[in-house]
Design a protein around this motif. Structure first.
Motif, PDB file in Angstrom:
ATOM      1  N   ASN A 241      17.164  -1.246 110.838  1.00 11.08           N
ATOM      2  CA  ASN A 241      16.430  -0.691 112.061  1.00 11.08           C
ATOM      3  C   ASN A 241      15.528  -1.756 112.246  1.00 11.08           C
ATOM      4  O   ASN A 241      15.301  -1.678 113.630  1.00 11.08           O
TER       5      ASN A 241
ATOM      6  N   GLY B 151      23.016   2.151 118.546  1.00 12.22           N
ATOM      7  CA  GLY B 151      21.813   3.000 118.901  1.00 12.22           C
ATOM      8  C   GLY B 151      20.759   2.356 119.755  1.00 12.22           C
ATOM      9  O   GLY B 151      19.841   3.173 120.292  1.00 12.22           O
ATOM     10  N   THR B 152      20.871   1.088 120.087  1.00  9.09           N
ATOM     11  CA  THR B 152      19.809   0.496 120.915  1.00  9.09           C
ATOM     12  C   THR B 152      20.203   0.780 122.288  1.00  9.09           C
ATOM     13  O   THR B 152      19.548   0.520 123.274  1.00  9.09           O
TER      14      THR B 152
ATOM     15  N   THR C 272      23.909   1.230 113.999  1.00  8.86           N
ATOM     16  CA  THR C 272      22.359   0.823 114.397  1.00  8.86           C
ATOM     17  C   THR C 272      22.376   0.047 115.609  1.00  8.86           C
ATOM     18  O   THR C 272      21.489   0.527 116.502  1.00  8.86           O
TER      19      THR C 272
ATOM     20  N   ASP D 249      16.940  -4.677 106.611  1.00 10.78           N
ATOM     21  CA  ASP D 249      16.780  -3.530 107.055  1.00 10.78           C
ATOM     22  C   ASP D 249      17.240  -3.444 108.581  1.00 10.78           C
ATOM     23  O   ASP D 249      16.924  -4.090 109.442  1.00 10.78           O
TER      24      ASP D 249
ATOM     25  N   ALA E 184      17.243  -4.252 114.570  1.00 11.97           N
ATOM     26  CA  ALA E 184      17.594  -3.833 115.729  1.00 11.97           C
ATOM     27  C   ALA E 184      16.168  -3.929 116.595  1.00 11.97           C
ATOM     28  O   ALA E 184      16.083  -4.115 117.913  1.00 11.97           O
ATOM     29  N   LYS E 185      15.043  -3.506 116.032  1.00  9.09           N
ATOM     30  CA  LYS E 185      13.981  -3.433 116.612  1.00  9.09           C
ATOM     31  C   LYS E 185      13.310  -4.877 117.168  1.00  9.09           C
ATOM     32  O   LYS E 185      12.788  -5.297 118.128  1.00  9.09           O
TER      33      LYS E 185
ATOM     34  N   GLU F 202      28.064   0.505 109.264  1.00 11.12           N
ATOM     35  CA  GLU F 202      26.577   1.132 109.192  1.00 11.12           C
ATOM     36  C   GLU F 202      25.799   0.098 110.129  1.00 11.12           C
ATOM     37  O   GLU F 202      24.940   0.579 111.031  1.00 11.12           O
TER      38      GLU F 202
ATOM     39  N   SER G  65      15.070  -6.082 120.294  1.00 10.11           N
ATOM     40  CA  SER G  65      15.320  -4.994 121.315  1.00 10.11           C
ATOM     41  C   SER G  65      15.467  -5.488 122.763  1.00 10.11           C
ATOM     42  O   SER G  65      15.614  -4.808 123.827  1.00 10.11           O
TER      43      SER G  65
END
Length: 880
Positions: free
Chosen positions: A599, A656-657, A653, A597, A602-603, A649, A606
């Motif tokens: 996302n 996007g951070t 992601t 996953d 990345a979380k 892809e 963070s």
């Protein structure tokens, strides 16, 4: 005192004369007389052989002739970027395409010199152990590959020096001179220019393909490097290609073999077929009815050695059927033995300085140091937005991701040896990052998908015969028959053998088989997934039930099977495997697959200060006639040059951070990365960088080395920029003929400093048929020392002459301190100021020309590498 010295001198001379006399008299046959010339000795030896004995010496695995005291010898060996496929640890330099990116002929010369020394040590060991009949231990190396990398989809392009004939010729020349040495009598090692000629894929069609190009393309693109190595470098060997050329197999081509190679270029060395190419005559090209006809025609055209098959055994029949004469056989056999004599194989080691190479030269520290330096020089900085690089060593957290981050196989390329020590990208970054920096690793994706196996070590739950681990039984045949060579107990099944590499005891990775047996007892209820990766044939059974079977197929298999387990149950696992030719891979991975996953990933991170994504492709996907069919790949080639979508892809992601994303791209060819070029913070193209790739990459990422590599191939924007793979016309191919705008051009590469060019000096008017001298001043206008690759291009402005749009005519790698200037001079010889006409003849250039000097091509801006200075000149045509 004078009397003593005179007496001493006289005594020494007498001893030397007696010693030489003793050597000269200590022979059974005249060919063993060291006072005779090589030619006389070869003539004597071949004159004593029967027809059958002569033919036996025309196979790559040449048997001994005991009655003549001729030892066995196997000609097949490789040293593309270090000695390959040997059982000993060796120095592994960057893959050939990476070495080309250095634009450094001196470094390539030294690399070849070091490789030859290591090869001498290995050969000395083989002689001492009586193993000169073993493959990959000899002194005849089938390297360099000087085919033109005309299409980025070709999987073997990684073995070449790129797309430019001039760069290829200069690097090939340096390699041959370094490998063969400068001794007036003996060769240090024997180089071989391959694959002659007009050969560059597709791999699945290479045994049936017929290439046909214009006389212009033949002489302008495909032959210049071969001509350089044959005529000037004096390469001792040439390998003819699999494919046909104008409906004749290359190894029996009237034009290539007879007219050009032997007659025009006066090549007197030996020619070997590519392996199994003679069989292609009658099995695939269908140009000959049988082995006898094919073999006779190949020898008639000057192909002296048959590699891989025994087709040449039919030469005995061909002579009896008067398809060829024994005298023609003699010509080839004499060429072959002349090479062996020049390598010192029939002389005492005391007479051959290279035979005295000490064991300390094998995997020597100085060789490893040079491998690191070449890796550094090969790395190409493609993008560095807002000076993202170099990274600070005071970052709190760096996340390293991707399929190449901790992948030793990707660094080794193909046709490689195995080093004693290898530093991956992950390890290099860990070693380099500051003590306060936390380095975290997440694979996240495979090359083409994100269904990643989370590994589980079950070795502690496996036993066989009451012993922990896996019982492995090895056989010297492909059928698991007879007495095993060895039975050992292994902790896990994780093997990647180079062809010919030691498997166990005296068993080499070539035509062998193995059986692995263990009882797996899980510690709890649940499930476990077995991922099996194997080349060639493999069977896998659990408790007597076959769960995977590809025993009869010669291809790479990647299969997974999920087993539902119960605590304290016993599962009997049996894996059977066989390998034929080529690399041998057998791995059993255990764990559970899970789709990453992005996302959530990345979380999770963070708090990272930077993401380093190590992706691209690998030699596990591109290479020589491979059994790979992953999306985007076919038979060793690529069906698209676009980076696999799953990698883009993930980087989207990560981008996007808002944190810096550094893309470290490993590849043997051009990859189209349009989104990455626009969006990620920095891109470093790292090729397959050899044993020290991880250290070199870390040196660049953290600023301990200023990047200086240049692209030896064009990086196109997309597949739409490419013409048909099977079309060998050079129209719209490579920087010399491409009319579009590339993503990154040939010769491109950024630096952490800026170089300024001025004071281009060249005559305004030159005479046709004469050379000129060109000079330019280069200044390091930045604040960091660095290397610059100064490139000189010639642009044709005479519309009456049909030739390439622009052509590289010279290059020099220089080192400049901040503020330092250097005048770089180029001497263009008369032959450098010629072009090829439609008929394939070289003619002198005339009319308006433009000379361009800079750190890149004349029409491709490179803001970090200074500028390009230009000057128009007129070449006066001779009066008729």
């Amino acid at each position: 005192m004078k009397i003593t010295r005179s007496f001493h001198f006289y005594a020494v001379m007498v001893c030397l004369l007696l010693s030489q006399r003793s050597i000269a008299q200590n022979w059974k046959f005249p060919y063993q007389n060291h006072t005779l010339s090589f030619e006389e000795r070869v003539n004597d030896l071949v004159g004593r052989m029967t027809l059958e004995e002569k033919v036996s010496q025309m196979l790559n695995s040449s048997p001994a002739i005991p009655r003549l005291e001729v030892p066995a010898y196997d000609w097949w060996n490789e040293t593309l970027h270090g000695v390959a496929r040997t059982p000993y640890p060796v120095t592994v330099f960057p893959q050939a395409i990476g070495m080309a990116a250095t634009f450094d002929t001196a470094a390539l010369f030294k690399m070849a010199d070091y490789s030859a020394l290591e090869g001498r040590v290995i050969f000395n060991k083989a002689v001492a152990e009586g193993k000169t009949n073993s493959r990959y231990l000899g002194l005849t190396y089938w390297t360099p590959n000087i085919n033109i990398f005309r299409d980025p989809r070709w999987g073997r392009g990684q073995e070449t020096y790129g797309e430019d004939p001039y760069l290829t010729a200069m690097l090939g020349d340096a390699f041959v001179r370094g490998l063969q040495g400068s001794d007036p009598k003996y060769l240090k090692a024997a180089a071989c220019a391959k694959h002659y000629a007009v050969h560059s894929g597709p791999e699945p069609l290479r045994h049936v393909f017929n290439a046909d190009v214009s006389a212009y393309d033949l002489w302008d693109t495909y032959l210049p490097a071969f001509k350089k190595l044959v005529v000037d470098s004096k390469v001792i060997g040439v390998m003819c290609a699999y494919n046909a050329f104008r409906k004749q197999p290359c190894c029996a081509s009237d034009l290539l073999m007879t007219d050009i190679l032997r007659n025009q270029w006066s090549f007197s060395g030996y020619v070997t077929s590519d392996c199994w190419a003679i069989d292609d005559f009658f099995k695939n090209h269908k140009t000959h009815p049988d082995a006898a006809s094919a073999s006779a025609d190949a020898v008639f055209h000057g192909t002296d050695l048959d590699c891989g098959t025994d087709a040449y055994k039919a030469l005995v029949q061909a002579v009896k059927e008067e398809k060829i004469t024994e005298q023609q056989i003699d010509v080839s056999v004499k060429r072959l033995f002349l090479v062996r004599f020049k390598l010192g194989m029939f002389d005492p080691p005391s007479m051959v300085k290279y035979a005295q190479t000490p064991d300390s030269k094998l995997d020597a520290a100085e060789h490893g140091k040079h491998a690191l330096q070449m890796a550094r020089e090969s790395m190409v900085l493609l993008k560095n937005k807002n000076n993202t690089l170099p990274l600070s060593k005071k970052l709190k957290k760096i996340v390293v991701l991707g399929p190449n981050a901790d992948n030793p196989l990707a660094q080794l390329g193909n046709y490689n040896g195995i080093p004693s020590k290898l530093i991956t990208i992950l390890q290099g970054i860990k070693d380099k990052a500051g003590a306060s920096t936390k380095v975290v690793y997440e694979q996240a994706v495979n090359f083409t998908n994100n269904n990643v196996l989370s590994f589980t070590d079950i070795s502690g739950d496996c036993s066989a015969d009451g012993k922990p681990g896996i019982k492995a039984t090895y056989y010297s045949n492909k059928e698991l028959n007879g007495e095993p060579v060895a039975t050992v107990y292994e902790k896990q099944i994780d093997h990647e053998w180079q062809e010919g590499e030691k498997v166990v005891e005296n068993l080499r990775a070539n035509h062998f088989s193995a059986r692995y047996v263990t009882d797996y007892k899980p510690t709890g209820n649940g499930s476990i997934t077995f991922e099996l990766i194997a080349d060639d044939g493999v069977r896998f059974s659990i408790n007597g039930k076959t769960v995977f079977d590809s025993w009869t197929r010669r291809q790479r298999s990647i299969a997974s099977y999920t087993l539902t387990t119960q605590k304290d149950s016993v599962y009997h696992l049996v894996i059977e495997f066989w390998q034929g030719e080529g690399k041998a891979t057998l791995k059993l991975n255990t764990g559970n697959f899970a789709v990453t996953d992005f996302n959530a990933l990345a979380k999770k991170h963070s708090d990272a200060d930077a993401f380093i994504f190590a992706g691209g492709i690998s030699p596990q996907l591109e290479g020589e006639e491979m059994k790979v069919s992953d999306p985007g790949f076919n038979g060793g080639d690529r069906t698209t040059i676009m980076i696999p979508a799953i990698q883009t892809e993930l980087m989207k992601t990560l981008q996007g951070t808002g944190k810096p994303v550094i893309f470290v791209m490993m590849t043997g060819s051009a990859i189209a990365t349009p989104w990455e070029a626009e969006n990620v913070s920095a891109i470093v193209n790292a090729w397959y960088g050899g044993q020290s790739a991880g250290t070199a990459i870390a040196d660049i990422l953290f600023g301990d080395y200023n990047p200086s590599g240049r692209l030896p191939v064009t990086f196109y924007k997309s597949d739409a920029d490419l013409t048909a793979f099977e079309d060998y016309s050079m129209k719209n191919r490579t920087y010399r003929y491409f009319t579009g705008k590339p993503l990154y051009g040939f010769g491109y590469g950024l630096s952490y400093t800026t170089f300024r060019y001025d004071q281009l000096q060249a005559p305004a008017v030159a005479d046709e048929g004469k050379g000129i001298t060109v000079s330019v001043r280069v200044t390091n206008a930045g604040k960091k020392a660095g290397d610059e690759v100064v490139q000189l291009y010639l642009v044709n402005k005479n519309t009456a002459i049909a030739t390439s749009l622009k052509t590289l005519k010279g290059f020099q790698r220089i080192t400049l301190k901040p503020g330092e200037s250097k005048v770089v001079k180029f001497t263009l010889l008369p032959e450098d100021l010629t072009y090829v006409n439609a008929g394939g003849q070289y003619q002198a250039l005339n009319g308006k020309m433009q000379l361009c000097a800079g750190g890149h091509q004349p029409d491709e801006p490179n803001p970090s590498s200074g500028n390009v200075v230009k000057k128009e000149i007129i070449i006066k045509k001779k009066a008729q």
